[in-house]
Each structure stands twice: as structure tokens, then as C-alpha cells.
Enzyme design. Structure first.
Site, PDB file in Angstrom:
ATOM      1  N   THR A 195      -6.210  -1.068  10.166  1.00  0.00           N
ATOM      2  CA  THR A 195      -6.925  -2.177   9.531  1.00  0.00           C
ATOM      3  C   THR A 195      -8.297  -2.401  10.155  1.00  0.00           C
ATOM      4  O   THR A 195      -8.531  -2.032  11.315  1.00  0.00           O
ATOM      5  CB  THR A 195      -6.090  -3.467   9.673  1.00  0.00           C
ATOM      6  N   ASP A 196      -9.180  -3.034   9.390  1.00  0.00           N
ATOM      7  CA  ASP A 196     -10.483  -3.428   9.929  1.00  0.00           C
ATOM      8  C   ASP A 196     -10.370  -4.571  10.938  1.00  0.00           C
ATOM      9  O   ASP A 196     -11.300  -4.810  11.716  1.00  0.00           O
ATOM     10  CB  ASP A 196     -11.456  -3.816   8.806  1.00  0.00           C
ATOM     11  N   GLU A 197      -9.243  -5.264  10.940  1.00  0.00           N
ATOM     12  CA  GLU A 197      -9.123  -6.451  11.795  1.00  0.00           C
ATOM     13  C   GLU A 197      -9.101  -6.107  13.283  1.00  0.00           C
ATOM     14  O   GLU A 197      -9.316  -6.989  14.120  1.00  0.00           O
ATOM     15  CB  GLU A 197      -7.887  -7.266  11.409  1.00  0.00           C
ATOM     16  N   ASN A 232     -14.078 -15.936   0.183  1.00  0.00           N
ATOM     17  CA  ASN A 232     -12.758 -16.333  -0.326  1.00  0.00           C
ATOM     18  C   ASN A 232     -12.855 -17.321  -1.482  1.00  0.00           C
ATOM     19  O   ASN A 232     -12.160 -17.192  -2.493  1.00  0.00           O
ATOM     20  CB  ASN A 232     -11.920 -16.942   0.809  1.00  0.00           C
ATOM     21  N   ALA A 263       4.338  -1.726   8.798  1.00  0.00           N
ATOM     22  CA  ALA A 263       3.742  -2.672   9.745  1.00  0.00           C
ATOM     23  C   ALA A 263       4.040  -4.090   9.302  1.00  0.00           C
ATOM     24  O   ALA A 263       4.157  -4.375   8.108  1.00  0.00           O
ATOM     25  CB  ALA A 263       2.224  -2.472   9.828  1.00  0.00           C
ATOM     26  N   PHE A 265       2.595   3.774   7.126  1.00  0.00           N
ATOM     27  CA  PHE A 265       2.156   2.472   6.621  1.00  0.00           C
ATOM     28  C   PHE A 265       2.929   1.309   7.245  1.00  0.00           C
ATOM     29  O   PHE A 265       2.425   0.188   7.266  1.00  0.00           O
ATOM     30  CB  PHE A 265       2.364   2.383   5.105  1.00  0.00           C
ATOM     31  N   LYS A 321      -1.931  -4.051  15.971  1.00  0.00           N
ATOM     32  CA  LYS A 321      -2.454  -2.866  15.279  1.00  0.00           C
ATOM     33  C   LYS A 321      -3.416  -2.096  16.183  1.00  0.00           C
ATOM     34  O   LYS A 321      -3.431  -0.857  16.175  1.00  0.00           O
ATOM     35  CB  LYS A 321      -3.149  -3.262  13.975  1.00  0.00           C
ATOM     36  N   ILE A 327       0.837  -1.197   0.000  1.00  0.00           N
ATOM     37  CA  ILE A 327       0.000   0.000   0.000  1.00  0.00           C
ATOM     38  C   ILE A 327       0.872   1.247   0.000  1.00  0.00           C
ATOM     39  O   ILE A 327       0.597   2.221  -0.709  1.00  0.00           O
ATOM     40  CB  ILE A 327      -0.957  -0.008   1.211  1.00  0.00           C
ATOM     41  N   TYR A 339      -1.474 -10.191  15.203  1.00  0.00           N
ATOM     42  CA  TYR A 339      -1.386  -9.076  14.256  1.00  0.00           C
ATOM     43  C   TYR A 339      -2.396  -7.987  14.592  1.00  0.00           C
ATOM     44  O   TYR A 339      -2.050  -6.819  14.774  1.00  0.00           O
ATOM     45  CB  TYR A 339      -1.598  -9.565  12.826  1.00  0.00           C
TER      46      TYR A 339
END
Length: 352
Positions: free
Chosen positions: A141-143, A266, A92, A90, A171, A23, A167
């Protein structure tokens, strides 16, 4: 809500961390003409690739520095030497599987590294008299929000954090630090939380590029569990435009969700990629490519569904995603088909 749009000509001396990654490199290509100076700081780990920025080497106003965001002395030197007024962060560790195998690197880079950047930027901002146009934009992130059920509403900016992997926990920790620096020190920070990105220059361990290169190589296409996990897919160019919009228009302390409005299972993505490669590529080792699909044991703590509500960003700042998923996926498949010279050395280096 009123927003303090930055004055024209400001945010022009920019440090981009992780600018040789997926990104980050797309953003560097998108933004470099708008900056007086754009400095990329990247540690060039397995996912960072200097060749991604080769077309900018030697360009006016572009500098590349190999180094670690956790190196406080280096970061402080760069901020001072290049008179940086804006950091777009960015850098990470970002792959869930790797965070399960080795969580320590994720805590070090994502939490400690972000803290180091915040401290260095705070000291520079204070030394300069706390200029209003300085910005620290943290890309997340959305996570961090955890997992959604099949009928749950999409994540919003007020969704409680519930990270489920090392992870996403790391974040979340970095997000909390950025928020705290705004509320405690009034540091002019911004946070964006994005859904799954896809597009050119993505390291081939993530789903879409992995499937592309495995199809081209005749390798199995591993799908976790039953393949029914749902992600909201955002084209990286749409993401870059959203970040630029937030940087230029948002008030300090704000947080914005960025999603592509493309919720796809997926298994459906993999089947679409198989069909695209059958159509686009000549002489595939295995054809039809769907014969390569292989279901494997699910990863631990695998979130079932993510979806992002970007209505705040659309309503307040006027951003809209431009890519529909079918078009973006076809372009991405074609890119990996055309750019084996970019991804082949990366695969060989990571497997060495």
C-alpha cells in the site's frame, strides 16, 4: 535497466492469498484463464466472501482452500501438493479504523502471516533447485510512506517509509521482510505499493462502497474531519493489469508504485456519489442524497494526502492506467446498485 521477462508458460501454478477479498478476487477473475492452476487460500474473515468466486467453482484449474496464511503446515502442504511456482500475496488486514481498535490482528496477519508464506516459499524454492521462474509478489500500500503536504511531490519507490497507523506499520513490516528475503536468500520477490482501490466486490466499510450502500439505505454519510483528505484513486482492474505486468516483466527484487493519477478530496467523492445515485437509483429513501452528508470526528493519525508516482512502472514495463475517475466511479456506483444480493448479506454478517 534490463529486465528478465519470464519465459512463456511459466508462473502457471499460482497460489493467490486473500483471493476472496476485494482486490484478490478481482485479480483471480482477471488471471485464472492464464494459469494452468490457480489456488485461492483465504481465511474468509469478515471481508472475504466465497460467493465472490462462485462463478469459478468447479472450473478447470481452479481450487479454493479455506485457511490461514499463518498456518505454516497448511501453506507448505499446498505449495507441495499443487506444485506452486508463484505466490501473489493479497491477504491482509487492511482497514485503518479496525487497526486502531485492535492492532494485534494486523501484526499477526500482515507481519507474521507474510513471514510464514516467505519461509514456506523459500523452502519449496530451495528444494526445487532455486528455479529462476519462481516468483513471490507481495501486494502492499501507499500508506507505508506516511502523509503528504498539499504541495509535496508524489510518493516514489525511494520515498522513506513513515507509517502512521498500526495498519500501515504492519504493512511496512511485511514489505521489509519481503525485501530482506530477496537480499539475504536471493528469493525472487517483487513488491507493489498501490494507491486506494475502488471497483466491484469491495467490502462496504471503505469509503466508496460505504457511501453507495448508505445512500441506498438512507443512512448518514459520515465524513471524517473537514473532508479535505486527498487520496489517489486506482480502479481495481487497472491494478490487476499492473500486477500482471510486474509479474511477467519485472526483475526479481524490484519494487513498483501503482497509482491511478486521480487525486480527489474525500468530500468531492462523496458529493459525486450522491449526485450519481440521485441520477441512477429510483426511489431513494432520502433525496437529494447530499442531505445525508454528516461530518464526524476525525480518526486518530489520519493521513492528510496520498499520491503515487507510477512513472517507473510506466517507463520500465509499459503499464498505463486505463480508467478515468468519472467513468470508473459511475460504473462502480451502478455495480453496487445492481448487486445488493452480494453486499447485503455481508453487511448483516458484519453487524451480527
Amino acid at each position: 535497466m534490463t529486465h528478465n521477462t519470464n519465459a512463456k508458460g511459466q508462473n502457471k501454478r499460482v497460489l493467490v492469498t486473500g483471493g476472496a477479498g476485494f482486490i484478490g478476487s478481482n485479480f483471480v477473475h482477471y488471471w485464472h484463464r492464464q494459469a494452468d492452476l490457480l489456488v485461492v487460500l483465504d481465511a474468509l474473515t469478515y471481508a472475504g466472501h466465497r460467493a465472490t468466486l462462485a462463478d469459478l467453482e468447479g472450473a478447470d484449474g481452479f481450487k479454493f482452500v479455506e485457511g490461514d496464511i499463518g498456518n505454516a503446515e497448511l501453506v507448505s502442504q499446498l505449495l507441495t501438493a499443487y506444485e506452486i511456482d508463484t505466490i501473489i500475496h493479497f491477504a491482509a488486514e487492511s482497514h485503518v479504523d479496525r487497526s486502531i481498535l485492535g492492532p494485534a490482528a494486523f501484526v499477526q496477519t500482515n507481519v507474521v502471516g507474510t513471514f510464514t508464506l516467505l519461509e514456506a516459499f523459500r523452502h519449496r524454492w530451495e528444494a526445487q533447485g532455486k528455479p529462476e521462474h519462481f516468483r513471490f509478489l507481495h501486494v502492499s500500500t501507499d500508506e507505508v510512506f506516511g502523509s503528504l503536504g498539499p504541495t509535496d511531490p508524489a510518493f516514489s519507490e525511494t520515498t522513506p517509509y513513515a507509517p502512521n497507523s498500526p495498519y500501515s506499520a504492519s504493512k511496512a513490516g511485511s514489505d521489509h521482510l519481503v525485501r530482506a528475503y530477496f537480499h539475504t536468500f536471493n528469493l525472487p520477490t517483487l513488491i507493489t505499493n498501490c494507491s486506494n482501490n475502488y471497483g466491484p466486490y469491495q467490502f462496504p466499510e471503505k469509503l466508496i462502497p460505504l457511501m453507495c450502500v448508505n445512500i441506498l439505505s438512507g443512512q448518514p454519510l459520515p465524513i471524517y474531519g473537514d473532508g479535505q483528505n486527498v487520496r489517489d484513486w486506482l480502479h481495481v482492474t487497472d491494478h490487476c493489469e499492473a500486477i500482471a505486468t510486474v509479474l511477467q516483466k519485472a526483475a526479481p527484487g524490484e519494487t513498483y508504485n501503482i497509482g491511478g493519477n486521480n487525486q480527489v478530496k474525500n468530500i468531492d467523492i462523496v458529493q459525486q456519489l450522491c449526485d450519481l445515485m440521485d441520477e441512477l437509483a429510483d426511489g431513494l429513501p432520502i433525496s437529494p442524497a447530499r442531505e445525508l452528508i454528516t461530518f464526524v470526528t476525525d480518526r486518530p493519525g489520519h493521513d492528510r494526502r496520498y499520491a503515487m508516482d507510477s512513472s517507473k512502472l510506466q517507463r520500465e514495463l509499459g503499464w498505463q492506467p486505463k480508467y478515468d475517475f468519472a467513468t470508473g466511479l459511475a460504473q462502480t456506483a451502478q455495480w453496487y446498485l445492481d448487486n445488493e444480493a452480494w453486499w447485503r448479506p455481508l453487511l448483516e454478517r458484519s453487524r451480527a
